[in-house]
Design a protein around this motif. Structure first.
Motif, PDB file in Angstrom:
ATOM      1  N   SER A 352       0.853  -1.193   0.000  1.00 54.74           N
ATOM      2  CA  SER A 352       0.000   0.000   0.000  1.00 54.74           C
ATOM      3  C   SER A 352       0.886   1.240   0.000  1.00 54.74           C
ATOM      4  O   SER A 352       0.528   2.280  -0.566  1.00 54.74           O
ATOM      5  CB  SER A 352      -0.901   0.016   1.232  1.00 54.74           C
ATOM      6  OG  SER A 352      -1.625  -1.188   1.364  1.00 54.74           O
ATOM      7  N   LYS A 370       4.026   2.943  -6.518  1.00 53.09           N
ATOM      8  CA  LYS A 370       3.736   2.909  -5.087  1.00 53.09           C
ATOM      9  C   LYS A 370       4.155   4.206  -4.389  1.00 53.09           C
ATOM     10  O   LYS A 370       5.231   4.753  -4.672  1.00 53.09           O
ATOM     11  CB  LYS A 370       4.467   1.741  -4.433  1.00 53.09           C
ATOM     12  CG  LYS A 370       4.110   0.378  -5.026  1.00 53.09           C
ATOM     13  CD  LYS A 370       2.639   0.046  -4.838  1.00 53.09           C
ATOM     14  CE  LYS A 370       2.293  -1.311  -5.414  1.00 53.09           C
ATOM     15  NZ  LYS A 370       0.861  -1.664  -5.194  1.00 53.09           N
ATOM     16  N   PRO A 371       3.340   4.689  -3.449  1.00 51.56           N
ATOM     17  CA  PRO A 371       3.795   5.803  -2.609  1.00 51.56           C
ATOM     18  C   PRO A 371       5.045   5.381  -1.833  1.00 51.56           C
ATOM     19  O   PRO A 371       5.180   4.214  -1.457  1.00 51.56           O
ATOM     20  CB  PRO A 371       2.617   6.036  -1.658  1.00 51.56           C
ATOM     21  CG  PRO A 371       1.454   5.353  -2.281  1.00 51.56           C
ATOM     22  CD  PRO A 371       1.997   4.211  -3.078  1.00 51.56           C
ATOM     23  N   ALA A 413      -1.322   7.574   2.792  1.00 53.56           N
ATOM     24  CA  ALA A 413      -1.274   6.755   1.584  1.00 53.56           C
ATOM     25  C   ALA A 413      -2.321   5.647   1.632  1.00 53.56           C
ATOM     26  O   ALA A 413      -3.035   5.397   0.651  1.00 53.56           O
ATOM     27  CB  ALA A 413       0.127   6.161   1.414  1.00 53.56           C
ATOM     28  N   GLY A 416      -5.802   6.922   1.059  1.00 58.18           N
ATOM     29  CA  GLY A 416      -6.077   7.541  -0.236  1.00 58.18           C
ATOM     30  C   GLY A 416      -6.097   9.043  -0.240  1.00 58.18           C
ATOM     31  O   GLY A 416      -6.866   9.656  -1.003  1.00 58.18           O
ATOM     32  N   ALA A 418      -5.571  12.879  -1.021  1.00 55.61           N
ATOM     33  CA  ALA A 418      -5.348  13.556  -2.303  1.00 55.61           C
ATOM     34  C   ALA A 418      -3.902  14.007  -2.459  1.00 55.61           C
ATOM     35  O   ALA A 418      -3.349  13.993  -3.563  1.00 55.61           O
ATOM     36  CB  ALA A 418      -6.299  14.751  -2.409  1.00 55.61           C
ATOM     37  N   SER A 419      -3.272  14.402  -1.357  1.00 58.66           N
ATOM     38  CA  SER A 419      -1.877  14.865  -1.435  1.00 58.66           C
ATOM     39  C   SER A 419      -0.946  13.752  -1.900  1.00 58.66           C
ATOM     40  O   SER A 419       0.008  14.006  -2.652  1.00 58.66           O
ATOM     41  CB  SER A 419      -1.427  15.390  -0.075  1.00 58.66           C
ATOM     42  OG  SER A 419      -1.511  14.368   0.916  1.00 58.66           O
ATOM     43  N   GLN A 421      -1.852  11.177  -3.817  1.00 56.64           N
ATOM     44  CA  GLN A 421      -2.142  10.957  -5.242  1.00 56.64           C
ATOM     45  C   GLN A 421      -1.451  12.010  -6.106  1.00 56.64           C
ATOM     46  O   GLN A 421      -0.956  11.713  -7.189  1.00 56.64           O
ATOM     47  CB  GLN A 421      -3.656  10.985  -5.474  1.00 56.64           C
ATOM     48  CG  GLN A 421      -4.411   9.892  -4.726  1.00 56.64           C
ATOM     49  CD  GLN A 421      -3.853   8.503  -4.999  1.00 56.64           C
ATOM     50  OE1 GLN A 421      -3.676   8.114  -6.163  1.00 56.64           O
ATOM     51  NE2 GLN A 421      -3.563   7.758  -3.938  1.00 56.64           N
ATOM     52  N   ASP A 422      -1.393  13.243  -5.623  1.00 58.84           N
ATOM     53  CA  ASP A 422      -0.660  14.293  -6.340  1.00 58.84           C
ATOM     54  C   ASP A 422       0.825  13.957  -6.416  1.00 58.84           C
ATOM     55  O   ASP A 422       1.478  14.176  -7.451  1.00 58.84           O
ATOM     56  CB  ASP A 422      -0.851  15.645  -5.650  1.00 58.84           C
ATOM     57  CG  ASP A 422      -2.258  16.204  -5.818  1.00 58.84           C
ATOM     58  OD1 ASP A 422      -2.970  15.750  -6.742  1.00 58.84           O
ATOM     59  OD2 ASP A 422      -2.644  17.096  -5.023  1.00 58.84           O
ATOM     60  N   ASP A 423       1.384  13.426  -5.321  1.00 60.95           N
ATOM     61  CA  ASP A 423       2.784  13.012  -5.318  1.00 60.95           C
ATOM     62  C   ASP A 423       3.039  11.964  -6.398  1.00 60.95           C
ATOM     63  O   ASP A 423       4.047  12.016  -7.123  1.00 60.95           O
ATOM     64  CB  ASP A 423       3.170  12.427  -3.957  1.00 60.95           C
ATOM     65  CG  ASP A 423       3.284  13.470  -2.864  1.00 60.95           C
ATOM     66  OD1 ASP A 423       3.321  14.673  -3.201  1.00 60.95           O
ATOM     67  OD2 ASP A 423       3.336  13.082  -1.688  1.00 60.95           O
ATOM     68  N   LEU A 424       2.148  10.992  -6.514  1.00 62.60           N
ATOM     69  CA  LEU A 424       2.320   9.914  -7.493  1.00 62.60           C
ATOM     70  C   LEU A 424       2.257  10.452  -8.920  1.00 62.60           C
ATOM     71  O   LEU A 424       3.037  10.028  -9.789  1.00 62.60           O
ATOM     72  CB  LEU A 424       1.262   8.840  -7.279  1.00 62.60           C
ATOM     73  CG  LEU A 424       1.390   8.017  -5.995  1.00 62.60           C
ATOM     74  CD1 LEU A 424       0.207   7.071  -5.850  1.00 62.60           C
ATOM     75  CD2 LEU A 424       2.699   7.234  -5.975  1.00 62.60           C
ATOM     76  N   ARG A 425       1.343  11.370  -9.194  1.00 54.80           N
ATOM     77  CA  ARG A 425       1.248  11.943 -10.550  1.00 54.80           C
ATOM     78  C   ARG A 425       2.507  12.711 -10.902  1.00 54.80           C
ATOM     79  O   ARG A 425       3.044  12.579 -12.014  1.00 54.80           O
ATOM     80  CB  ARG A 425       0.020  12.851 -10.642  1.00 54.80           C
ATOM     81  CG  ARG A 425      -1.293  12.088 -10.791  1.00 54.80           C
ATOM     82  CD  ARG A 425      -2.422  13.029 -11.169  1.00 54.80           C
ATOM     83  NE  ARG A 425      -2.774  13.903 -10.052  1.00 54.80           N
ATOM     84  CZ  ARG A 425      -3.662  13.597  -9.112  1.00 54.80           C
ATOM     85  NH1 ARG A 425      -4.293  12.439  -9.152  1.00 54.80           N
ATOM     86  NH2 ARG A 425      -3.933  14.451  -8.142  1.00 54.80           N
TER      87      ARG A 425
END
Length: 451
Positions: A352, A370-371, A413, A416, A418-419, A421-425
């Motif tokens: 995760s 992965k984060p 992480a 879920g 949003a911060s 998910q922004d890191d992953l993008r």
């Protein structure tokens, strides 16, 4: 490594490769070195008596490959697979000084022969007599004799040249290590320039490395700046759990969907303690959470005992991977200690969120989307450092100073945020801009590999 997030210009390899003779000076220097090696043998040279082949009966023309670790094998795997495909007439031979890597090496290249050696000149002669090379590839290091905590001696490079092999340096980078022993110091002093001139093409990660090697004897027309192929190698869009060495256990973990933290190559006791403390905090919100903890050197008994003592002190229900079947873990297990070699890369697929220990490979979990968390204190001389430095400078590595910060990011992480998910993008944007090195390597090496 490029300084900006832009593709490097296409390389222009020689159209008709020409071989260069070593010359009388090299022969005299080699003779002097061999005399000193014989003297060292008489005094008890510890590089003697180690030579062994995983297939003692193997014979015939070969593709010699020198790769220092499992991580480096994974990092340059697309290029090695391309070389094997280009020359199916050659038996791959993986040269190593680490016996415990044999199983993982053969799992990656099942048709290969593993050669165990510490670099003695007589070992090079034995290997060449039994499996004469037509191509030799040095993967990432060493660019110079004894410039790493591993040993690829000039003797193997010289034997490859004597057999008429093409000689390739892949993903070249410098540790800037001093030779560890007196004979290694002599080898570098006598034969460094010969080592560099014996390479037909030198693919290096950045212009600074190319400049240093040119100043120490490499021919500038053989140096090619290709970027770092690790950014290509860690892409795994077609990975399937069936490809793993433990598909039953790993597949069950992925299907169960437990909140899972994978701590890879966490070697220092202070960092291990921080990871364990953060995990205990995480269990307060997610009681079913699982920690997969992978030490860097599971074969090191003293290190393993220290790690397991820390796990025991946390009152976790834990099991060793080597002690359980390839089947689903009981739900009561809180911690899986991954004490096998060569499996960590696949187990990141169950994460995760991942944590990579200082000085190790951040691209393996990032390649699976992965984060990721890390801690500070990276050593500039380690092969992981160029990737770490670039991604750090681009702001896509999340560094956590203590267990509280680790826990906060892991929880975000898993839930879920949003911060995260922004890191992953943002991370994927940066990684995409840095890919393309494998194609540049292939373009540079093809004239030397084609039959």
């Amino acid at each position: 490594m490029p300084d900006a997030l832009t593709d490097l210009a296409p390389v222009s390899p020689p159209r008709t490769p020409a071989r260069r003779s070593a010359g009388l000076g090299e022969a005299l220097r080699w003779t002097a070195f061999r005399m000193l090696e014989r003297l060292s043998d008489w005094r008890g040279n510890n590089t003697q008596g180690v030579f062994a082949l995983s297939d003692p009966q193997a014979r015939g023309p070969a593709l010699w490959l020198y790769v220092t670790t499992i991580g480096e094998l994974n990092a340059v795997a697309p290029m090695l697979e391309w070389l094997v495909a280009q020359r199916p007439d050659l038996r791959p031979v993986l040269i190593t000084e680490h016996a415990h890597y044999q199983e993982a090496y053969l799992a990656r290249l099942p048709g290969a022969v593993v050669c165990l050696t510490r670099g003695h000149s007589l070992d090079a002669r034995k290997l060449a007599a039994q499996l004469p090379p037509q191509v030799l590839a040095l993967a990432e290091i060493p660019c110079l004799p004894s410039d790493a905590p591993c040993r690829f001696s000039y003797a193997f490079l010289r034997e490859a040249r004597r057999c008429g092999a093409s000689t390739l340096l892949l993903n070249g980078w410098l540790y800037h290590y001093a030779p560890p022993a007196r004979l290694d110091q002599v080898e570098r002093q006598l034969l460094e320039a010969d080592f560099l001139r014996a390479l037909d093409v030198l693919c290096v990660q950045d212009a600074a490395t190319a400049q240093i090697l040119a100043g120490r004897g490499a021919a500038e027309d053989r140096l090619v700046v290709t970027g770092n192929m690790k950014f290509d190698a860690m892409q795994r869009p077609h990975w399937q759990v069936s490809q793993a060495r433990s598909p039953g256990l790993l597949g069950a973990l992925i299907e169960a969907g437990r909140p899972t933290v994978v701590g890879g190559c966490v070697t220092e006791l202070a960092e291990q303690q921080a990871v364990l403390g953060a995990f205990q905090r995480l269990r307060q919100q997610h009681p079913q959470a699982l920690l997969i903890l992978a030490p860097r050197h599971p074969e090191n008994r003293e290190r393993m005992q220290a790690l397991l003592a820390q796990v025991e002190a946390q009152d976790l229900r834990w099991v060793r991977r080597s002690a359980v079947p390839d089947a689903a873990l009981p739900e009561s297990v809180n911690c899986l200690v991954l004490d096998t070699v060569g499996e960590l890369r696949d187990f990141y697929a169950a994460a995760s969120v991942a944590h990579v220990g200082v000085d190790h490979n951040v691209l393996e979990p990032l390649g699976l989307g992965k984060p990721l968390t890390i801690q500070e204190g990276w050593n500039t001389t380690y092969p992981s450092y160029p990737v770490y430095r670039l991604l750090r400078d681009q702001g896509v590595l999340h560094s956590c100073a203590d267990e509280a910060a680790l826990h906060a990011y892991w929880r975000a992480a898993i839930e879920g945020a949003a911060s995260v998910q922004d890191d992953l993008r943002r991370t994927e944007e940066v990684l995409s801009a840095l890919r393309g090195s494998v194609a540049r390597h292939q373009q540079a090496c093809l004239p030397w590999v084609a039959r």
